[in-house]
Design a protein around this motif. Structure first.
Motif, PDB file in Angstrom:
ATOM      1  N   LEU A   1       0.864  -1.176   0.000  1.00  0.00           N
ATOM      2  CA  LEU A   1       0.000   0.000   0.000  1.00  0.00           C
ATOM      3  C   LEU A   1       0.901   1.227   0.000  1.00  0.00           C
ATOM      4  O   LEU A   1       1.787   1.342   0.852  1.00  0.00           O
ATOM      5  CB  LEU A   1      -0.910  -0.004   1.233  1.00  0.00           C
ATOM      6  CG  LEU A   1      -1.812   1.205   1.429  1.00  0.00           C
ATOM      7  CD1 LEU A   1      -2.813   1.329   0.283  1.00  0.00           C
ATOM      8  CD2 LEU A   1      -2.555   1.095   2.756  1.00  0.00           C
ATOM      9  N   HIS A   2       0.687   2.121  -0.971  1.00  0.00           N
ATOM     10  CA  HIS A   2       1.461   3.360  -1.064  1.00  0.00           C
ATOM     11  C   HIS A   2       0.498   4.517  -0.832  1.00  0.00           C
ATOM     12  O   HIS A   2      -0.495   4.635  -1.542  1.00  0.00           O
ATOM     13  CB  HIS A   2       2.084   3.530  -2.449  1.00  0.00           C
ATOM     14  CG  HIS A   2       3.084   2.488  -2.800  1.00  0.00           C
ATOM     15  ND1 HIS A   2       4.060   2.702  -3.736  1.00  0.00           N
ATOM     16  CD2 HIS A   2       3.289   1.212  -2.362  1.00  0.00           C
ATOM     17  CE1 HIS A   2       4.812   1.612  -3.866  1.00  0.00           C
ATOM     18  NE2 HIS A   2       4.348   0.697  -3.037  1.00  0.00           N
ATOM     19  N   THR A   3       0.783   5.350   0.163  1.00  0.00           N
ATOM     20  CA  THR A   3       0.009   6.567   0.391  1.00  0.00           C
ATOM     21  C   THR A   3       0.983   7.739   0.407  1.00  0.00           C
ATOM     22  O   THR A   3       2.196   7.547   0.287  1.00  0.00           O
ATOM     23  CB  THR A   3      -0.754   6.527   1.736  1.00  0.00           C
ATOM     24  OG1 THR A   3       0.172   6.654   2.805  1.00  0.00           O
ATOM     25  CG2 THR A   3      -1.555   5.234   1.894  1.00  0.00           C
ATOM     26  N   SER A   4       0.466   8.933   0.610  1.00  0.00           N
ATOM     27  CA  SER A   4       1.347  10.101   0.677  1.00  0.00           C
ATOM     28  C   SER A   4       2.155  10.098   1.979  1.00  0.00           C
ATOM     29  O   SER A   4       3.162  10.790   2.089  1.00  0.00           O
ATOM     30  CB  SER A   4       0.524  11.385   0.571  1.00  0.00           C
ATOM     31  OG  SER A   4      -0.435  11.426   1.615  1.00  0.00           O
ATOM     32  N   GLN A   5       1.761   9.292   2.974  1.00  0.00           N
ATOM     33  CA  GLN A   5       2.415   9.267   4.281  1.00  0.00           C
ATOM     34  C   GLN A   5       3.376   8.085   4.477  1.00  0.00           C
ATOM     35  O   GLN A   5       4.312   8.175   5.256  1.00  0.00           O
ATOM     36  CB  GLN A   5       1.364   9.223   5.393  1.00  0.00           C
ATOM     37  CG  GLN A   5       0.402  10.400   5.368  1.00  0.00           C
ATOM     38  CD  GLN A   5       1.107  11.737   5.482  1.00  0.00           C
ATOM     39  OE1 GLN A   5       1.926  11.921   6.368  1.00  0.00           O
ATOM     40  NE2 GLN A   5       0.822  12.659   4.569  1.00  0.00           N
ATOM     41  N   PHE A   6       3.101   6.969   3.803  1.00  0.00           N
ATOM     42  CA  PHE A   6       3.917   5.767   4.017  1.00  0.00           C
ATOM     43  C   PHE A   6       3.770   4.782   2.874  1.00  0.00           C
ATOM     44  O   PHE A   6       2.872   4.903   2.045  1.00  0.00           O
ATOM     45  CB  PHE A   6       3.522   5.070   5.337  1.00  0.00           C
ATOM     46  CG  PHE A   6       2.101   4.574   5.350  1.00  0.00           C
ATOM     47  CD1 PHE A   6       1.762   3.334   4.807  1.00  0.00           C
ATOM     48  CD2 PHE A   6       1.079   5.341   5.913  1.00  0.00           C
ATOM     49  CE1 PHE A   6       0.453   2.877   4.815  1.00  0.00           C
ATOM     50  CE2 PHE A   6      -0.229   4.883   5.924  1.00  0.00           C
ATOM     51  CZ  PHE A   6      -0.543   3.651   5.373  1.00  0.00           C
TER      52      PHE A   6
ATOM     53  N   ASP B   1      15.551   3.729  12.380  1.00  0.00           N
ATOM     54  CA  ASP B   1      15.542   5.108  11.891  1.00  0.00           C
ATOM     55  C   ASP B   1      15.869   5.121  10.399  1.00  0.00           C
ATOM     56  O   ASP B   1      16.118   4.067   9.793  1.00  0.00           O
ATOM     57  CB  ASP B   1      16.490   5.990  12.712  1.00  0.00           C
ATOM     58  CG  ASP B   1      17.964   5.626  12.527  1.00  0.00           C
ATOM     59  OD1 ASP B   1      18.305   4.900  11.565  1.00  0.00           O
ATOM     60  OD2 ASP B   1      18.771   6.076  13.358  1.00  0.00           O
ATOM     61  N   LYS B   2      15.896   6.321   9.798  1.00  0.00           N
ATOM     62  CA  LYS B   2      16.099   6.442   8.349  1.00  0.00           C
ATOM     63  C   LYS B   2      17.437   5.873   7.882  1.00  0.00           C
ATOM     64  O   LYS B   2      17.581   5.510   6.728  1.00  0.00           O
ATOM     65  CB  LYS B   2      15.961   7.898   7.910  1.00  0.00           C
ATOM     66  CG  LYS B   2      17.019   8.853   8.449  1.00  0.00           C
ATOM     67  CD  LYS B   2      16.773  10.248   7.904  1.00  0.00           C
ATOM     68  CE  LYS B   2      17.670  11.294   8.459  1.00  0.00           C
ATOM     69  NZ  LYS B   2      19.100  11.041   8.425  1.00  0.00           N
ATOM     70  N   ASP B   3      18.412   5.752   8.800  1.00  0.00           N
ATOM     71  CA  ASP B   3      19.721   5.207   8.447  1.00  0.00           C
ATOM     72  C   ASP B   3      19.822   3.705   8.683  1.00  0.00           C
ATOM     73  O   ASP B   3      20.880   3.111   8.479  1.00  0.00           O
ATOM     74  CB  ASP B   3      20.814   5.937   9.235  1.00  0.00           C
ATOM     75  CG  ASP B   3      20.836   7.428   8.922  1.00  0.00           C
ATOM     76  OD1 ASP B   3      20.677   7.778   7.722  1.00  0.00           O
ATOM     77  OD2 ASP B   3      20.982   8.230   9.867  1.00  0.00           O
ATOM     78  N   GLY B   4      18.735   3.082   9.145  1.00  0.00           N
ATOM     79  CA  GLY B   4      18.741   1.642   9.377  1.00  0.00           C
ATOM     80  C   GLY B   4      19.142   1.230  10.780  1.00  0.00           C
ATOM     81  O   GLY B   4      19.275   0.031  11.062  1.00  0.00           O
ATOM     82  N   ASN B   5      19.349   2.185  11.671  1.00  0.00           N
ATOM     83  CA  ASN B   5      19.703   1.871  13.057  1.00  0.00           C
ATOM     84  C   ASN B   5      18.453   1.471  13.841  1.00  0.00           C
ATOM     85  O   ASN B   5      17.428   2.156  13.761  1.00  0.00           O
ATOM     86  CB  ASN B   5      20.359   3.083  13.742  1.00  0.00           C
ATOM     87  CG  ASN B   5      21.603   3.533  12.998  1.00  0.00           C
ATOM     88  OD1 ASN B   5      22.459   2.732  12.664  1.00  0.00           O
ATOM     89  ND2 ASN B   5      21.692   4.831  12.734  1.00  0.00           N
TER      90      ASN B   5
ATOM     91  N   LEU C   1       7.377   8.454   5.544  1.00  0.00           N
ATOM     92  CA  LEU C   1       7.908   9.542   4.736  1.00  0.00           C
ATOM     93  C   LEU C   1       9.273  10.014   5.235  1.00  0.00           C
ATOM     94  O   LEU C   1      10.151  10.345   4.443  1.00  0.00           O
ATOM     95  CB  LEU C   1       6.901  10.713   4.776  1.00  0.00           C
ATOM     96  CG  LEU C   1       6.840  11.640   3.583  1.00  0.00           C
ATOM     97  CD1 LEU C   1       6.671  10.871   2.278  1.00  0.00           C
ATOM     98  CD2 LEU C   1       5.708  12.636   3.745  1.00  0.00           C
ATOM     99  N   ASN C   2       9.491   9.996   6.541  1.00  0.00           N
ATOM    100  CA  ASN C   2      10.759  10.460   7.117  1.00  0.00           C
ATOM    101  C   ASN C   2      11.864   9.402   7.052  1.00  0.00           C
ATOM    102  O   ASN C   2      12.956   9.614   7.535  1.00  0.00           O
ATOM    103  CB  ASN C   2      10.549  10.917   8.570  1.00  0.00           C
ATOM    104  CG  ASN C   2      10.125   9.780   9.488  1.00  0.00           C
ATOM    105  OD1 ASN C   2      10.077   8.617   9.090  1.00  0.00           O
ATOM    106  ND2 ASN C   2       9.813  10.123  10.730  1.00  0.00           N
TER     107      ASN C   2
END
Length: 192
Positions: A144-149, A181-185, A164-165
């Motif tokens: 599922l693709h939305t504007s948020q996730f 997190d966005k870096d995979g941590n 999104l972040n």
């Protein structure tokens, strides 16, 4: 066929009536028209190679010579276009459109703005009016693709969401939740 009668008109048009009842009309520009003996089947061959046929049931078949495309309009309003590359489009009276591409992908365009594409491998993509997209893969996975996730659901019940972040959240059937997190941590993991 034997000609029963031939008439030449001052404008250069020539009409031939055949013994079988067919009428042939030849125009000075090279266009000609054939009206079958039933009076209901009409074929017009235009000077540019286009051909228009009107059938007894009022179906109209128009062949565009340059584009090598056939456009058929049925009496119920359905229009079907056959393109030279193998693409077929159906335009329904209610406004729905169905396009079959040369690779056999089928795309449906609905009047409410929704779209659905069915790919040869069985994958189905649905796009809603708000732009959100659902993808059903032939292996049972769903996205599922939305504007948020973006969220992927696996057949075993695992659900992975990417926000999104860039933050990622994975929920397992066991109840375990892992967040990166966005870096995979890993920032949270509820190992049970």
């Amino acid at each position: 066929e034997e000609i029963q009668r031939e008439t030449a008109y001052p404008d250069g048009k020539v009409e031939k009536v055949l013994k079988n009842g067919c009428h042939l009309i030849f125009f000075p520009n090279g266009t000609w028209k054939k009206v079958d003996s039933d009076g209901k089947t009409i074929t017009i061959t235009f000077f540019n190679g286009d051909v228009k046929q009107v059938m007894p049931d009022q179906t109209v078949i128009y062949y565009y010579a340059d584009a090598k495309t056939t456009h058929t309009t049925y009496s119920d309003g359905l229009e079907v276009l056959h393109f030279s590359n193998g693409q077929i489009e159906k335009h329904y009276p209610d406004g729905k459109k169905e396009i079959t591409f040369p690779d056999q992908t089928i795309k449906n365009l609905f009047t409410d703005g929704q779209e659905e594409s069915i790919f040869p491998d069985g994958t189905i993509v649905r796009i809603q009016r708000d732009g959100s997209k659902t993808i059903e893969f032939n292996n049972g996975q769903r996205e599922l693709h939305t504007s948020q996730f973006k969220r992927r659901e696996y057949p075993d019940g695992t659900v992975k969401t990417v926000y999104l972040n860039g933050q990622q959240e994975t929920k397992y059937v066991s109840g375990r939740v892992r967040v990166k997190d966005k870096d995979g941590n890993i920032i949270m993991d509820t190992k049970l």
